[in-house]
Design a protein around this motif. Structure first.
Motif, short mmCIF file in Angstrom:
data_model
loop_
_atom_site.label_atom_id
_atom_site.label_comp_id
_atom_site.label_asym_id
_atom_site.label_seq_id
_atom_site.Cartn_x
_atom_site.Cartn_y
_atom_site.Cartn_z
N THR A 25 -16.56 12.00 -5.40
CA THR A 25 -17.31 10.76 -5.47
C THR A 25 -17.07 9.94 -4.20
OG1 THR A 25 -15.51 9.48 -6.47
CG2 THR A 25 -16.98 10.67 -7.99
N ALA A 26 -17.93 8.95 -4.00
CA ALA A 26 -17.73 8.05 -2.86
C ALA A 26 -16.42 7.29 -3.01
CB ALA A 26 -18.91 7.09 -2.75
N GLU A 27 -16.01 7.01 -4.25
CA GLU A 27 -14.72 6.35 -4.48
C GLU A 27 -13.57 7.21 -3.96
OE1 GLU A 27 -17.08 4.55 -8.01
OE2 GLU A 27 -17.07 6.47 -7.02
N ASP A 28 -13.70 8.54 -4.09
CA ASP A 28 -12.67 9.44 -3.56
C ASP A 28 -12.55 9.29 -2.04
OD1 ASP A 28 -12.34 10.49 -6.14
OD2 ASP A 28 -13.68 12.19 -5.76
N VAL A 29 -13.68 9.15 -1.38
CA VAL A 29 -13.67 8.99 0.07
C VAL A 29 -13.04 7.66 0.43
CG1 VAL A 29 -15.08 8.95 2.17
CG2 VAL A 29 -15.73 10.45 0.26
N MET A 30 -13.39 6.60 -0.31
CA MET A 30 -12.80 5.28 -0.06
C MET A 30 -11.29 5.30 -0.28
SD MET A 30 -15.02 3.07 0.96
CE MET A 30 -14.03 1.62 0.73
N THR A 31 -10.86 5.98 -1.32
CA THR A 31 -9.42 6.07 -1.61
C THR A 31 -8.71 6.79 -0.48
OG1 THR A 31 -9.84 6.06 -3.98
CG2 THR A 31 -7.71 6.93 -3.26
N ALA A 32 -9.29 7.88 0.00
CA ALA A 32 -8.70 8.63 1.11
C ALA A 32 -8.64 7.77 2.38
CB ALA A 32 -9.48 9.91 1.36
N ALA A 33 -9.69 7.01 2.63
CA ALA A 33 -9.71 6.13 3.81
C ALA A 33 -8.63 5.06 3.68
CB ALA A 33 -11.07 5.50 3.98
N ALA A 34 -8.50 4.47 2.49
CA ALA A 34 -7.49 3.43 2.27
C ALA A 34 -6.08 4.00 2.40
CB ALA A 34 -7.68 2.81 0.89
N ALA A 35 -5.94 5.30 2.08
CA ALA A 35 -4.63 5.95 2.20
C ALA A 35 -4.33 6.37 3.64
CB ALA A 35 -4.56 7.15 1.28
N GLY A 36 -5.30 6.14 4.54
CA GLY A 36 -5.07 6.42 5.95
C GLY A 36 -5.64 7.72 6.47
N ASP A 37 -6.45 8.40 5.68
CA ASP A 37 -7.04 9.66 6.14
C ASP A 37 -8.08 9.36 7.23
OD1 ASP A 37 -8.74 11.97 6.43
OD2 ASP A 37 -7.93 12.71 4.53
N ARG A 39 -10.20 11.28 8.68
CA ARG A 39 -11.51 11.92 8.44
C ARG A 39 -12.36 11.06 7.51
NH1 ARG A 39 -9.36 17.22 5.92
NH2 ARG A 39 -8.15 15.58 4.96
N ALA A 40 -11.73 10.52 6.48
CA ALA A 40 -12.46 9.67 5.54
C ALA A 40 -12.92 8.39 6.23
CB ALA A 40 -11.57 9.33 4.34
N ARG A 41 -12.05 7.82 7.04
CA ARG A 41 -12.42 6.59 7.77
C ARG A 41 -13.59 6.87 8.73
NH1 ARG A 41 -12.80 1.22 7.62
NH2 ARG A 41 -12.90 0.45 9.72
N GLU A 42 -13.55 8.02 9.38
CA GLU A 42 -14.63 8.39 10.30
C GLU A 42 -15.96 8.54 9.56
OE1 GLU A 42 -15.90 12.22 13.01
OE2 GLU A 42 -13.76 11.86 12.67
N VAL A 43 -15.92 9.16 8.39
CA VAL A 43 -17.14 9.33 7.59
C VAL A 43 -17.68 7.98 7.17
CG1 VAL A 43 -18.02 10.14 5.36
CG2 VAL A 43 -16.64 11.67 6.79
N LEU A 44 -16.82 7.09 6.68
CA LEU A 44 -17.28 5.78 6.25
C LEU A 44 -17.88 4.99 7.41
CD1 LEU A 44 -14.52 4.62 3.77
CD2 LEU A 44 -16.81 5.46 3.27
N THR A 45 -17.24 5.06 8.55
CA THR A 45 -17.75 4.35 9.73
C THR A 45 -19.12 4.89 10.12
OG1 THR A 45 -15.52 3.88 10.50
CG2 THR A 45 -17.28 3.77 12.14
N GLU A 46 -19.25 6.20 10.16
CA GLU A 46 -20.52 6.82 10.53
C GLU A 46 -21.62 6.50 9.52
OE1 GLU A 46 -23.27 8.65 12.74
OE2 GLU A 46 -21.20 8.32 13.37
N GLU A 47 -21.28 6.59 8.24
CA GLU A 47 -22.29 6.36 7.20
C GLU A 47 -22.63 4.87 7.05
OE1 GLU A 47 -24.07 8.81 5.92
OE2 GLU A 47 -22.86 10.03 7.26
N ALA A 48 -21.80 3.99 7.55
CA ALA A 48 -22.07 2.54 7.48
C ALA A 48 -23.08 2.11 8.55
CB ALA A 48 -20.77 1.76 7.65
N ARG A 49 -23.34 2.97 9.51
CA ARG A 49 -24.27 2.59 10.58
C ARG A 49 -25.70 2.39 10.08
NH1 ARG A 49 -21.33 6.43 14.52
NH2 ARG A 49 -19.86 4.98 15.44
#
Length: 133
Positions: A25-37, A39-49
């Motif tokens: 889920t998208a929540e899984d990606v957010m959780t991974a980004a919050a945990a410092g991953d 790759r997850a942060r990169e995906v969120l940044t790219e998809e936020a454009r």
């Protein structure tokens, strides 16, 4: 098309392609980004454009003081909004308005439609009343 391109699946698919195979889920990606991953942060940044570019197009025409994001991503992923706001701030030449998450969630479209129809019915009723006077 915009809804599809900015929906939760649009976050999950690139995350999985980027090696986050546990992201369901998208929540899984957010959780991974919050945990410092990273790759997850990169995906969120790219998809936020895309949402940022969309908001930029709207505020160029309408100049709103506030932009409210609705739908599932906005409602479930409040931490995604600052990422979109960050991407929006990188688009010159204007100062972007603040972004907020809709309190109506997925019901915003329904309530907006109801409000538009009530207003239309009111105008018709008033026109008929004054036409008979």
């Amino acid at each position: 098309m915009l809804e599809t391109a900015t929906a939760a699946d649009a976050i999950v698919a690139p995350a999985r392609q980027n090696g986050l195979t546990a992201a369901v889920t998208a929540e899984d990606v957010m959780t991974a980004a919050a945990a410092g991953d990273p790759r997850a942060r990169e995906v969120l940044t790219e998809e936020a454009r895309l949402p940022a570019l969309t908001v930029a197009a709207v505020i160029t025409v309408g100049d709103p003081a506030l932009v409210i994001l609705g739908g599932g991503v906005g409602r479930r992923l409040g931490d995604y909004v600052p990422v979109v706001q960050e991407q929006l701030s990188l688009i010159p030449p204007f100062e972007p308005p603040p972004l907020e998450v809709s309190l109506l969630g997925d019901r915003g479209i329904l309530y907006g439609g109801i409000a538009a129809e009530v207003e239309s019915a009111r105008e018709i009723a008033l026109a008929r009343r004054f036409a008979n006077d």
